[in-house]
Design a protein around this motif. Structure first.
Motif, PDB file in Angstrom:
ATOM      1  N   SER A  43       2.134   3.231  -0.716  1.00 36.86           N
ATOM      2  CA  SER A  43       3.109   2.768   0.278  1.00 36.86           C
ATOM      3  C   SER A  43       4.000   3.911   0.752  1.00 36.86           C
ATOM      4  O   SER A  43       4.363   3.975   1.933  1.00 36.86           O
ATOM      5  CB  SER A  43       3.983   1.650  -0.288  1.00 36.86           C
ATOM      6  OG  SER A  43       3.189   0.521  -0.581  1.00 36.86           O
ATOM      7  N   GLN A  85       3.807  -3.795   3.281  1.00 43.39           N
ATOM      8  CA  GLN A  85       3.408  -4.534   2.092  1.00 43.39           C
ATOM      9  C   GLN A  85       4.297  -5.759   1.900  1.00 43.39           C
ATOM     10  O   GLN A  85       3.814  -6.850   1.628  1.00 43.39           O
ATOM     11  CB  GLN A  85       3.513  -3.599   0.886  1.00 43.39           C
ATOM     12  CG  GLN A  85       3.167  -4.240  -0.426  1.00 43.39           C
ATOM     13  CD  GLN A  85       3.099  -3.204  -1.549  1.00 43.39           C
ATOM     14  OE1 GLN A  85       3.539  -2.063  -1.405  1.00 43.39           O
ATOM     15  NE2 GLN A  85       2.542  -3.604  -2.665  1.00 43.39           N
ATOM     16  N   ASP A 167      -0.945  -2.106   4.688  1.00 42.01           N
ATOM     17  CA  ASP A 167      -0.566  -2.025   3.276  1.00 42.01           C
ATOM     18  C   ASP A 167      -0.719  -3.404   2.635  1.00 42.01           C
ATOM     19  O   ASP A 167       0.144  -4.261   2.762  1.00 42.01           O
ATOM     20  CB  ASP A 167       0.873  -1.509   3.169  1.00 42.01           C
ATOM     21  CG  ASP A 167       1.213  -0.998   1.773  1.00 42.01           C
ATOM     22  OD1 ASP A 167       0.405  -1.223   0.851  1.00 42.01           O
ATOM     23  OD2 ASP A 167       2.278  -0.382   1.619  1.00 42.01           O
ATOM     24  N   GLU A 168      -1.813  -3.627   1.962  1.00 39.45           N
ATOM     25  CA  GLU A 168      -2.145  -4.912   1.330  1.00 39.45           C
ATOM     26  C   GLU A 168      -1.967  -6.096   2.286  1.00 39.45           C
ATOM     27  O   GLU A 168      -1.248  -7.039   1.974  1.00 39.45           O
ATOM     28  CB  GLU A 168      -1.310  -5.126   0.066  1.00 39.45           C
ATOM     29  CG  GLU A 168      -1.561  -4.031  -0.968  1.00 39.45           C
ATOM     30  CD  GLU A 168      -0.863  -4.314  -2.284  1.00 39.45           C
ATOM     31  OE1 GLU A 168      -0.824  -5.474  -2.701  1.00 39.45           O
ATOM     32  OE2 GLU A 168      -0.357  -3.346  -2.887  1.00 39.45           O
TER      33      GLU A 168
HETATM   34 MG   LIG Z   1       2.615  -0.309  -2.306  1.00 44.52          MG
END
Ligand SMILES: [Mg+2]
Ligand SMILES: Nc1ncnc2c1ncn2[C@@H]1O[C@H](COP(=O)(O)OP(=O)(O)OP(=O)(O)O)[C@@H](O)[C@H]1O
Length: 503
Positions: A43, A85, A167-168
């Protein structure tokens, strides 16, 4: 010449080295998976690319020209879009307002992003995901969490981007949403967009990414073609060693005394009907699509759904569901882990130690309730070691941890509680594979010690790997709970979609 080139990027936060010399080159049209353990620096690297964090060292180039973003807006103008995220939306604004935030033609900015075009594009994207609740005028705070994630994605794509950082993005998604997202990504890549895709699910990585880069301890330790690397190879690159089994060996437990009996609990409209028994020593899984009523079920049991009705009995003692409060439930031996850790799980400004021990202060206090700081530190350190929480020390604020490590604190905080019944809603969301194994182990140990666990999860392997029995929620109705051997992934899905109660 690559579209994006990163060389020797480094970043520290105080004494924590987040990135320690990362190199990465990305071509137009490429989907690159970025993988690594919680706290590896994924991240942080995305935030540097997106202009939210400044690197201490290193260089970046786009099309061979130096790239030094002054701000997130600047990065956006250079064609970089980041899907965060954690949800970064404004809950009080509408879907459309959130998407167009910072995109609208501004008086001072000179209209380099066309607001009307962006709105049209955003609406088309919303339609692509086709959630019934996703009306542009709806307030974001009232949407289910998966729908909020869709808004987050649409927002990132509303401006014209050439490099998309995700991010995810699927950590709150059901398979259907994942499919829609992947078809979107494939379309964008075919048009020449470059994508960096972060995920803790290797299955997903294989499906969407041609190539991978592994980060470990802030360094890029391997890049290659996804098709040429085995799971074992990827995992050992990520954790720096081979890993044993993901799931603990456990003796199935299904005939302990009934600790929680749930009778016709409802919380309309999301939850129509749920009845089941939970036994001492048992892990009962709840599968079901996002929005099927799973979250409302655990919330109703924990006294968080106002309109809930029905009856429960805790160790034979009948208790009302209507009008119950979370404080009552805590004193009746319930522990609850919310799917939304940042709003209901953790106190981000407080230290890791305070978070971990807040659920069982008696264990770290002296007489008259004085907190024993040494005992608190020791208790916190135990959890930090047990769950591999990557932290400088126990007095660091929870906010300074990576997403997955925050989730580990939320899990540790709950399991530290002296409860009889644990209600866990997506406990391993965002957690890397090694730490998942640790959490499974801890949950299994809780059951072994005679506690009862209700495990809500979208990740089928973990339901099959951990549970004794399983029930499936479909459109607000819970199926019969059956022994796990009587289910297959196919029957779970069929029940989740079709709503039949027979396996
Ligand atoms: Mg992360
Ligand atoms: N604002 C901050 N203050 C202090 N430390 C930070 C901050 N942001 C990140 N860190 C630290 O930097 C390291 C890398 O964090 P990062 O969030 O990049 O990890 P990650 O790879 O994204 O992990 P995850 O898979 O859990 O999301 C971690 O040790 C984290 O604690």
């Amino acid at each position: 010449m690559s579209l994006l080139e990163i060389r020797g990027i480094a970043k520290r936060f105080g004494a924590t080295v987040a990135l320690d010399g990362v190199d990465l080159a990305l071509e137009a049209g490429e989907v690159r998976a970025l993988i690594g353990e919680n706290g590896a620096g994924k991240s942080t690297l995305m935030n540097i690319l997106a202009g939210a964090v400044r690197a201490d060292r290193g260089e970046m180039e786009i099309d061979g020209r130096p790239y030094v973003p002054a701000s997130p807006l600047d990065a956006r103008r250079r064609g970089i879009a980041l899907i965060h995220q954690e949800l970064s939306l404004c809950p009080h604004l509408t879907v459309a307002e959130n998407i167009l935030l910072g995109v609208e033609p501004s008086r001072w900015g000179g209209g380099w992003i066309d607001g009307d075009a962006a709105r049209r594009k955003a609406l088309a994207l919303l339609e692509h995901f086709g959630h019934p609740q996703l009306h542009p005028d709806r307030r974001v705070g009232t949407l289910p969490i998966a729908a909020q994630q869709v808004v987050e994605i649409c927002r990132a794509l509303a401006a014209n981007a050439r490099i998309l950082l995700m991010d995810e993005p699927t950590s709150r998604f059901q398979r259907e949403d994942v499919d829609r997202l992947f078809s979107l990504i494939r379309g964008l890549a075919a048009q020449g967009m470059a994508v960096i895709y972060i995920s803790h699910f290797l299955e997903e990585v294989r499906e969407i990414a041609d190539a991978y880069t592994v980060l470990r301890d802030g360094r890029s330790v391997g890049t290659g073609e996804t098709a040429r690397a085995s799971d074992e190879q990827l995992i050992s690159l990520m954790v720096g060693r081979a890993m044993g089994g993901l799931f603990p060996e456990r003796v199935r437990s299904r005939d302990g005394e009934v600790i929680l009996a749930v009778d016709e609990v409802a919380a309309p409209p999301a939850l129509q009907h749920a009845s089941f028994e939970l036994r001492r020593g048992e892990i009962l899984g709840i599968a079901g699509l996002m929005g099927s009523g799973r979250t409302e079920l655990v919330r109703a049991l924990f006294g968080l759904e106002r309109g809930a009705s029905g009856r429960i009995a805790v160790q034979g003692r009948a208790l009302a569901v209507h009008g119950a409060t979370a404080a009552q439930r805590l004193s009746q031996g319930f522990g609850y882990l919310s799917e939304d850790r940042t709003r209901e799980g953790l106190a981000l400004p407080l230290s890791i130690a305070d978070n971990l021990t807040a659920t069982n202060l008696a264990a770290v206090s002296r007489r008259w309730g004085w907190l024993d700081l040494k005992r608190q530190w020791t208790a916190a350190q135990r959890w930090i070691d047990a769950l591999h929480i990557r932290a400088q020390d126990p007095i660091q604020p929870a906010r300074a941890l990576s997403g997955g490590n925050q989730q580990k604190v939320a899990v540790g905080r709950l399991l530290n509680q002296d409860a009889d019944v644990f209600l866990l809603d997506e406990p391993t969301r965002g957690i890397d594979i090694g730490s998942k194994a640790q959490i499974y182990e801890t949950i299994a140990r809780c059951a072994e010690e005679g506690k009862a666990v209700l495990l809500v999860s979208s990740y089928l392997p973990e339901l099959f790997g951990l549970c004794d029995r399983l029930a499936v929620m479909s459109r607000g109705r819970l199926s019969d709970a059956r022994p796990i051997e009587e289910w297959t992934p196919e029957t779970v899905l069929a029940t989740a979609i079709g709503g039949s109660t027979s396996a």
